[in-house]
Design a protein around this motif. Sequence first.
Motif, PDB file in Angstrom:
ATOM      1  N   ALA A 118      35.528  43.176  33.888  1.00 55.48           N
ATOM      2  CA  ALA A 118      36.239  41.941  34.230  1.00 55.48           C
ATOM      3  C   ALA A 118      36.757  41.971  35.660  1.00 55.48           C
ATOM      4  O   ALA A 118      36.581  41.014  36.424  1.00 55.48           O
ATOM      5  CB  ALA A 118      37.386  41.704  33.246  1.00 55.48           C
ATOM      6  N   SER A 119      37.375  43.110  36.044  1.00 56.33           N
ATOM      7  CA  SER A 119      37.855  43.180  37.426  1.00 56.33           C
ATOM      8  C   SER A 119      36.968  44.069  38.288  1.00 56.33           C
ATOM      9  O   SER A 119      36.924  43.911  39.501  1.00 56.33           O
ATOM     10  CB  SER A 119      39.316  43.654  37.471  1.00 56.33           C
ATOM     11  N   ASP A 120      36.255  45.011  37.654  1.00 54.15           N
ATOM     12  CA  ASP A 120      35.434  46.001  38.382  1.00 54.15           C
ATOM     13  C   ASP A 120      34.007  45.958  37.910  1.00 54.15           C
ATOM     14  O   ASP A 120      33.641  46.662  36.996  1.00 54.15           O
ATOM     15  CB  ASP A 120      36.050  47.394  38.199  1.00 54.15           C
ATOM     16  N   ASP A 121      33.144  45.184  38.460  1.00 55.51           N
ATOM     17  CA  ASP A 121      33.353  44.329  39.618  1.00 55.51           C
ATOM     18  C   ASP A 121      32.739  42.966  39.336  1.00 55.51           C
ATOM     19  O   ASP A 121      32.661  42.096  40.186  1.00 55.51           O
ATOM     20  CB  ASP A 121      32.687  45.023  40.831  1.00 55.51           C
ATOM     21  N   LYS A 122      32.328  42.760  38.056  1.00 60.11           N
ATOM     22  CA  LYS A 122      31.633  41.506  37.722  1.00 60.11           C
ATOM     23  C   LYS A 122      32.479  40.281  38.010  1.00 60.11           C
ATOM     24  O   LYS A 122      31.987  39.270  38.528  1.00 60.11           O
ATOM     25  CB  LYS A 122      31.232  41.511  36.248  1.00 60.11           C
ATOM     26  N   GLY A 123      33.766  40.342  37.653  1.00 59.65           N
ATOM     27  CA  GLY A 123      34.653  39.193  37.884  1.00 59.65           C
ATOM     28  C   GLY A 123      34.694  38.824  39.351  1.00 59.65           C
ATOM     29  O   GLY A 123      34.650  37.636  39.718  1.00 59.65           O
ATOM     30  N   PHE A 427      40.705  49.309  35.071  1.00 58.98           N
ATOM     31  CA  PHE A 427      39.278  49.550  35.323  1.00 58.98           C
ATOM     32  C   PHE A 427      38.977  51.005  34.998  1.00 58.98           C
ATOM     33  O   PHE A 427      39.814  51.879  35.185  1.00 58.98           O
ATOM     34  CB  PHE A 427      38.833  49.193  36.752  1.00 58.98           C
ATOM     35  N   HIS A 428      37.810  51.264  34.480  1.00 57.47           N
ATOM     36  CA  HIS A 428      37.348  52.590  34.017  1.00 57.47           C
ATOM     37  C   HIS A 428      38.065  53.033  32.745  1.00 57.47           C
ATOM     38  O   HIS A 428      37.908  54.166  32.323  1.00 57.47           O
ATOM     39  CB  HIS A 428      37.509  53.679  35.093  1.00 57.47           C
ATOM     40  N   GLU A 432      40.142  46.891  29.964  1.00 53.06           N
ATOM     41  CA  GLU A 432      40.019  46.374  31.329  1.00 53.06           C
ATOM     42  C   GLU A 432      40.181  44.859  31.291  1.00 53.06           C
ATOM     43  O   GLU A 432      39.736  44.186  30.364  1.00 53.06           O
ATOM     44  CB  GLU A 432      38.624  46.726  31.899  1.00 53.06           C
ATOM     45  N   HIS A 433      40.868  44.337  32.297  1.00 50.72           N
ATOM     46  CA  HIS A 433      41.045  42.889  32.360  1.00 50.72           C
ATOM     47  C   HIS A 433      41.174  42.435  33.807  1.00 50.72           C
ATOM     48  O   HIS A 433      41.263  43.251  34.722  1.00 50.72           O
ATOM     49  CB  HIS A 433      42.264  42.455  31.548  1.00 50.72           C
ATOM     50  N   PHE A 434      41.189  41.142  33.993  1.00 51.23           N
ATOM     51  CA  PHE A 434      41.275  40.545  35.327  1.00 51.23           C
ATOM     52  C   PHE A 434      42.208  39.355  35.186  1.00 51.23           C
ATOM     53  O   PHE A 434      42.086  38.558  34.239  1.00 51.23           O
ATOM     54  CB  PHE A 434      39.863  40.111  35.771  1.00 51.23           C
ATOM     55  N   HIS A 435      43.174  39.266  36.104  1.00 51.59           N
ATOM     56  CA  HIS A 435      44.091  38.124  36.046  1.00 51.59           C
ATOM     57  C   HIS A 435      43.357  36.866  36.488  1.00 51.59           C
ATOM     58  O   HIS A 435      42.846  36.813  37.609  1.00 51.59           O
ATOM     59  CB  HIS A 435      45.303  38.362  36.958  1.00 51.59           C
ATOM     60  N   LEU A 436      43.310  35.838  35.632  1.00 52.90           N
ATOM     61  CA  LEU A 436      42.572  34.612  35.974  1.00 52.90           C
ATOM     62  C   LEU A 436      43.155  33.952  37.219  1.00 52.90           C
ATOM     63  O   LEU A 436      42.433  33.333  38.001  1.00 52.90           O
ATOM     64  CB  LEU A 436      42.577  33.644  34.785  1.00 52.90           C
TER      65      LEU A 436
END
Lengths: 459, 459
Positions: A118-123, A427-428, A432-436
Amino acid sequence: MVNKWIEYLEQNKDQQLMKLKEFLKIPSVSALSKHKKDIHKAARWLSNELERIGMENVKVMETEGHPIVYADWIHADHKPTVLIYGHYDVQPVDPLHLWETPPFEPTVRDGKIFARGASDDKGQVFMHIKALEALLKTEGKLPINIKIIIEGEEEIGSPHLPKFIEENKELLQADVLVISDTGMIEKGKPSITYGLRGLTGLQIDIQGAKTDLHSGAYGGGVQNAAHALVQLLSTFHDEEGRIMVDGFYDNVLSITDEEKQAINALQLDDEKVRTELGVPELFGEPGYSFYERTSYRPTLEINGMYSGFQEEGIKTVLPNQASAKITCRLVPNQEPEQILELIKQHIEKHKPKGVTVKITPFDSGAPFVTPLNHPAIQAAGRAASKIYGTETAYIRSGGSIPIVADFAQILQVPIVLLGFSLDSENFHAPNEHFHLENFYKGMQTMCEYWNELAEIRFK
Amino acid sequence: MVNKWIEYLEQNKDQQLMKLKEFLKIPSVSALSKHKKDIHKAARWLSNELERIGMENVKVMETEGHPIVYADWIHADHKPTVLIYGHYDVQPVDPLHLWETPPFEPTVRDGKIFARGASDDKGQVFMHIKALEALLKTEGKLPINIKIIIEGEEEIGSPHLPKFIEENKELLQADVLVISDTGMIEKGKPSITYGLRGLTGLQIDIQGAKTDLHSGAYGGGVQNAAHALVQLLSTFHDEEGRIMVDGFYDNVLSITDEEKQAINALQLDDEKVRTELGVPELFGEPGYSFYERTSYRPTLEINGMYSGFQEEGIKTVLPNQASAKITCRLVPNQEPEQILELIKQHIEKHKPKGVTVKITPFDSGAPFVTPLNHPAIQAAGRAASKIYGTETAYIRSGGSIPIVADFAQILQVPIVLLGFSLDSENFHAPNEHFHLENFYKGMQTMCEYWNELAEIRFK
């Protein structure tokens, strides 16, 4: 006045999220051969998406490992050319049972999207694609020339990328390389990493007598390999932490006034670091703060050492072997090969008596810095500040990303690390998540950045 | 003129060998509980034998562990009293398949008797018994008063012996303690060990940050536990090998002129030692030979140290822990407790910054020396020289035998280590053996020694 592309990005949030989920569903784990099909699926998915938004010359380029996706749009005459680099492969997911929702079933909770990559690194890769789409759909063109490569082996050390860059120098030629695979120093604070430390190192093996000896029968009469190692290692630093290898600091760039300002702007708190680490005091080269020591100054660090008896209790042995592993974090303009040579000379000069010393060098990576006042750095900072409504942080990181130094060396291009992840985003690790918020603001920042760059003449 | 007892010993060789085999057949392995019965059998066998030859007050004295056999003959009025100490227990025999003949089926080949315990220490204990028998049978009495104790736990560290000595001080009171459990410096050269080194030691544990750290993110900004340990350990010696702990050498006895003569008489060859060890040069405290460094001078030795990454290759970790194990070989008149205290003070003085240091002391043992010119040493030398027809070697050994220091301390008695084993005799290893030449000459030497001692007035 709201730009057309900002409006476009706002109106298409649902579609962006839906497509991001589609991308994140592909389990493109580069380390595991059972996911080879998924790797190719992710590469095809990206090339389709790049075609769809109007990028040109889209190719899935084979390597000896996983393929690299390439696309460009180069119709902005007399405008700068930016190369974007990212990766579509992800880390393995174990331990699976610690994931609250499955790693390849993207789920939104509390404004964050949870999935491996999600954050590393596709997002962050997808954020770039969607920013380009917004510009192409609303303006019918891009303000600058864009080339983009997305590789599938970053999480396994990019083994085939340097050769690929070397063989495609012409194709990849650009005025600036932009990578979104780093983080922000804190939530809400856009951050540009403009320097990284390099790495070199070596193993020292000390050999004394043919075998371990009885410390009663031989103790005092033959050099103890552990003593010899300790004596040698103790010459590398003074008691205050300065590195005592002749010439080690000679090519180190001083911290500039501009950098000093950037450091002050970060308002860092060494006492907080000390408490987090649980040490009685911080320690390092005199005259520098913790952040300066770890980002602007080089190190010579023992990563491991061993000799003789290591179990519980006592064994009266006189060890005949002793080893240490040493790595140096290097800063501009230190050259790994030269530093290694200085260390070898130092060892020769301080060679202990009664033993032989063997040296085995490790792989090296060059340090990198793009001058803080470089227009591509400053333009990125302006763009990010505008979108986030706050000053951008300019930081140098103590770590090393070998591929960044490879790009810099082969393409001779300034590099801007403008990333939107947060250290807390696992990440790793599981969950794992990504802030929208950063996904959305990231897309806007990139559109803004490309427009800023359009005003600049390089060379 | 041939003494009667020499004649007796010559005439009874077959019987001596037969009885020795009988003793060696008992698998009295002290470390293994399955041999508990054999331990008791060996003790009973000894007590029967002592009774048979005419020793008195024969007892198998129970301890919390294996029993101790005691006997005496104390009718030599106004003559000195000697306490003989030996042990009837033996080492385990693994690896069994490496024995050419079974360890508990004594076999004579090439003038050597092969069996577990042949030289360590059953053969030498039995030699004492047979010498006493020869004197008692031919003279009807002994020239001096003899007490003998034979324990069954030497090979497991004599855990119950110090308490036994303490509780039986009166019973064990003597003018000289004689032990035959050491070796000759070479074949044909009788040797008296008149000093042993003592032992003290400690473990040093260095604690830096709460966890291992990433050397990129933290390197240079926090004390590396390995650096701290190296810095501390490097203060213990100077580059030439002298120990730099304040006061460490203060109580060390200088080598006397008599000792210098004894050393010269050994005609030792340092170059031969260097070649055997395979080192580019020997190394140690300046001003002393290899033998002096290892036997007359104290040491401070790292037996083991470890920190961080120990596997193959590279790991860019900043270790948060580092440990070292140190032992000192001590010489008269160093006191273990005092030396430990000096080392602690040294560590306190050289404490590295940015970490905490923990110290854990190990067990200690005192050094021991009987003055070379002591009449009991000189008498033993005369006896051995006479029987072997060559000068006796007077040596100090670099090793430590804790029980010897315990005897010296509790009984306040001079100690003579007059042993007949050879380094090549595989004690503690497969194919242990004892040269019958030394078994026979050993018996004669002991008879001669007791007669020599009869001429001396102690106190």
